[in-house]
Design a protein around this motif. Structure first.
Motif, mmCIF file in Angstrom:
data_model
loop_
_atom_site.group_PDB
_atom_site.id
_atom_site.type_symbol
_atom_site.label_atom_id
_atom_site.label_comp_id
_atom_site.label_asym_id
_atom_site.label_seq_id
_atom_site.Cartn_x
_atom_site.Cartn_y
_atom_site.Cartn_z
ATOM 1 N N LEU A 89 -87.224 -69.639 -44.752
ATOM 2 C CA LEU A 89 -86.499 -70.869 -44.433
ATOM 3 C C LEU A 89 -87.353 -71.831 -43.617
ATOM 4 C CD1 LEU A 89 -82.986 -69.390 -43.542
ATOM 5 C CD2 LEU A 89 -83.727 -70.388 -45.721
ATOM 6 N N LEU B 49 -89.471 -74.000 -45.569
ATOM 7 C CA LEU B 49 -88.783 -75.126 -46.212
ATOM 8 C C LEU B 49 -88.526 -76.266 -45.233
ATOM 9 C CD1 LEU B 49 -86.109 -73.134 -48.284
ATOM 10 C CD2 LEU B 49 -88.346 -73.967 -49.052
ATOM 11 N N LEU C 254 -86.658 -75.986 -42.481
ATOM 12 C CA LEU C 254 -85.310 -75.898 -41.929
ATOM 13 C C LEU C 254 -85.341 -75.329 -40.517
ATOM 14 C CD1 LEU C 254 -83.350 -74.428 -44.981
ATOM 15 C CD2 LEU C 254 -83.798 -76.823 -44.419
ATOM 16 N N GLU D 231 -79.278 -74.945 -41.255
ATOM 17 C CA GLU D 231 -78.577 -76.148 -41.727
ATOM 18 C C GLU D 231 -79.521 -76.981 -42.574
ATOM 19 O OE1 GLU D 231 -74.628 -77.927 -41.208
ATOM 20 O OE2 GLU D 231 -75.495 -76.116 -40.352
ATOM 21 N N LEU D 232 -79.038 -77.357 -43.744
ATOM 22 C CA LEU D 232 -79.800 -78.216 -44.638
ATOM 23 C C LEU D 232 -79.021 -79.521 -44.792
ATOM 24 C CD1 LEU D 232 -81.360 -77.028 -48.028
ATOM 25 C CD2 LEU D 232 -80.659 -79.382 -47.609
ATOM 26 N N CYS E 227 -82.034 -67.323 -50.501
ATOM 27 C CA CYS E 227 -83.322 -67.936 -50.176
ATOM 28 C C CYS E 227 -83.757 -68.870 -51.310
ATOM 29 C CB CYS E 227 -84.377 -66.855 -49.941
ATOM 30 S SG CYS E 227 -84.258 -66.020 -48.336
ATOM 31 N N ALA F 125 -81.700 -71.995 -51.288
ATOM 32 C CA ALA F 125 -82.135 -72.885 -50.207
ATOM 33 C C ALA F 125 -83.314 -73.748 -50.651
ATOM 34 C CB ALA F 125 -82.508 -72.057 -48.978
ATOM 35 N N ARG F 126 -84.257 -73.134 -51.377
ATOM 36 C CA ARG F 126 -85.396 -73.925 -51.844
ATOM 37 C C ARG F 126 -84.953 -74.975 -52.864
ATOM 38 N NH1 ARG F 126 -90.978 -71.364 -54.008
ATOM 39 N NH2 ARG F 126 -91.022 -70.744 -51.798
ATOM 40 N N ALA G 60 -83.217 -77.711 -50.961
ATOM 41 C CA ALA G 60 -84.133 -78.480 -50.112
ATOM 42 C C ALA G 60 -84.932 -79.481 -50.939
ATOM 43 C CB ALA G 60 -85.065 -77.532 -49.365
ATOM 44 N N GLU G 61 -85.253 -79.099 -52.173
ATOM 45 C CA GLU G 61 -86.000 -80.001 -53.049
ATOM 46 C C GLU G 61 -85.149 -81.157 -53.551
ATOM 47 O OE1 GLU G 61 -88.943 -76.510 -54.918
ATOM 48 O OE2 GLU G 61 -87.222 -77.275 -56.067
ATOM 49 N N ARG H 89 -82.493 -82.575 -51.544
ATOM 50 C CA ARG H 89 -81.644 -83.001 -50.435
ATOM 51 C C ARG H 89 -81.321 -84.489 -50.461
ATOM 52 N NH1 ARG H 89 -83.873 -81.462 -44.960
ATOM 53 N NH2 ARG H 89 -84.945 -79.757 -45.979
ATOM 54 N N SER I 178 -73.916 -81.696 -45.869
ATOM 55 C CA SER I 178 -74.893 -80.684 -45.471
ATOM 56 C C SER I 178 -74.478 -79.312 -45.987
ATOM 57 C CB SER I 178 -75.038 -80.634 -43.949
ATOM 58 O OG SER I 178 -73.814 -80.237 -43.341
#
Length: 405
Positions: A49, A52, A54, A69-70, A119, A122-123, A126-127, A129, A135
């Protein structure tokens, strides 16, 4: 980018990192950790994380739990995604080259895969966002296997400000590439009971001088079955199982006491609420009939896991887009428990089954908690894409149905 393109891009991106997800999952599988001992697992998640960008909150969040948190590019609701991380006290017999290196401990329930999936999600998120209005809170939870991690996470604020929550569990009896959903109750409540039956010990050849707790305990085991068969409607699924009986140490000695332990599972909060009194009556009166005394200790673990209808519909839309409508089934209810139900008591959400078995369905699949349990790693990219798709469907302005009711 239209709705279909969004989901296709998620599945393609998940496929592109599949080898990384497999490597992470195998790393976790080789070094499993029991409930509230997931330090090494937590370190691996935090490293992923942090890579990334975060902010990661850990150490003291539900044991070794992690909260990250993203944030999207615009204000909006907060959607939580959860994965569990702990393993079981089982000696692995899979024969895999990356089998557990820890004697007596195994990821026999696939929590290593759930961790890798989140995980991966999340990636993917994140790409993307910049597309998100709101959020995403990523919850990596300790101690699901002992029904304690969710309560600990909630007690330390992990759900504060969360509008909805989603999670999944792999299912080796469902082929990889498929998923199952259900409206309403999906999984049962979990309670535990312990009973001490006390009599008067003595020689097995002189029963008239004794008060035999073995006979009384045997009668109690049988009487407890009537709590379901004679006191509940056949349309109120429930089960009482005595899984442990301990008493005596010699073949010719009547012991002083016998210990029983078991579990109660139901699909009804009302039935769950009334079970302690029902068991207490049956236990005490049966023990009295055999001149013994009995003590009941009743431990409540988790409630019935109840999905909210609108959240199920959102999850189903994501499944249909990522895996295809033909790969979504209606999941049958099961009386196995999951402490994700504790989250659902506080915020709306949905829990789904993700297929992790052989894709052709012809091979023998060992079930969850079996020492030869094996996971079809094709499900890792599916799970990552699905979790990301569910979150995006709630936060992306261009996805139909977006928004919190």
């Amino acid at each position: 980018m239209g709705n279909e393109e969004i989901y296709r891009s998620l599945r393609a991106s998940a496929g592109a990192i599949e080898s990384e997800l497999i490597a992470l999952r195998r790393k976790l599988h080789s070094y499993p950790e029991l409930s509230f001992e997931e330090e090494r697992t937590s370190d691996a998640v935090a490293e992923w994380l942090s890579g990334l960008g975060l902010d990661v909150m850990r150490r003291g969040v539900g044991g070794h739990g992690i909260v990250a948190e993203l944030a999207g590019s615009r204000p909006g609701p907060r959607i939580a995604l959860r994965a569990d991380m702990d393993a079981l006290p089982i000696q692995e017999e899979s024969g895999l080259p990356y089998a557990s290196q820890v004697p007596g401990v195994m990821h026999a329930c696939g929590h290593d895969a759930h961790t890798a999936m989140l995980c991966g999600a999340a990636r993917l998120l994140a790409e993307r966002r910049e597309r998100l209005s709101g959020s995403i809170r990523l919850l990596f939870q300790s101690a699901e296997e002992i029904n304690a991690g969710a309560k600990a996470m909630i007690g330390q604020g992990a759900l504060e400000g969360v509008d909805e929550i989603y999670g999944l569990h792999n299912l080796p009896t469902l082929p990889a590439g498929q998923a199952g959903t259900r409206f309403g109750a999906l999984m049962g409540s979990v309670d535990q009971f312990e009973v001490t039956v006390t009599g008067r010990g003595g020689h097995g050849a002189l029963p008239e001088q004794c008060v035999d707790p073995v006979v009384a305990a045997s009668a109690i085991v049988m009487a407890l079955q009537t709590a379901i068969s004679r006191e509940l409607s056949p349309f109120s699924p429930a089960v009482v199982t005595v899984g442990s009986v301990h008493g005596g140490a010699a073949y010719n000695v009547i012991p002083e006491r016998v210990e029983l332990a078991g579990t109660v599972r139901t699909f009804s909060p009302d039935v769950q609420e009334k079970m302690p009194d029902r068991l207490l009556r049956l236990i005490n009166r049966t023990a009295e009939a055999y001149r013994c005394e009995a003590e009941l200790r009743y431990i409540r673990h988790v409630p019935v896991l109840v999905n909210r209808d609108d959240c199920v519909r959102h999850a189903e839309a994501a499944i249909d887009a990522v895996l295809g409508r033909e790969n979504r089934i209606e999941a049958p209810p099961v009386l196995a428990g999951e402490d994700f139900s504790v989250y659902l008591q506080r915020v709306p959400g949905c829990f789904i089954w993700l297929g992790s078995g052989p894709e052709n369905g012809a091979e023998q699949a060992y079930g969850l908690h079996h020492p030869r349990y094996m996971l079809n790693e094709d499900c890792l990219a599916d799970g990552a894409a699905l979790l990301a798709a569910i979150a995006m469907s709630r936060l992306d302005d261009e996805v139909p149905g977006k928004g919190i009711e």
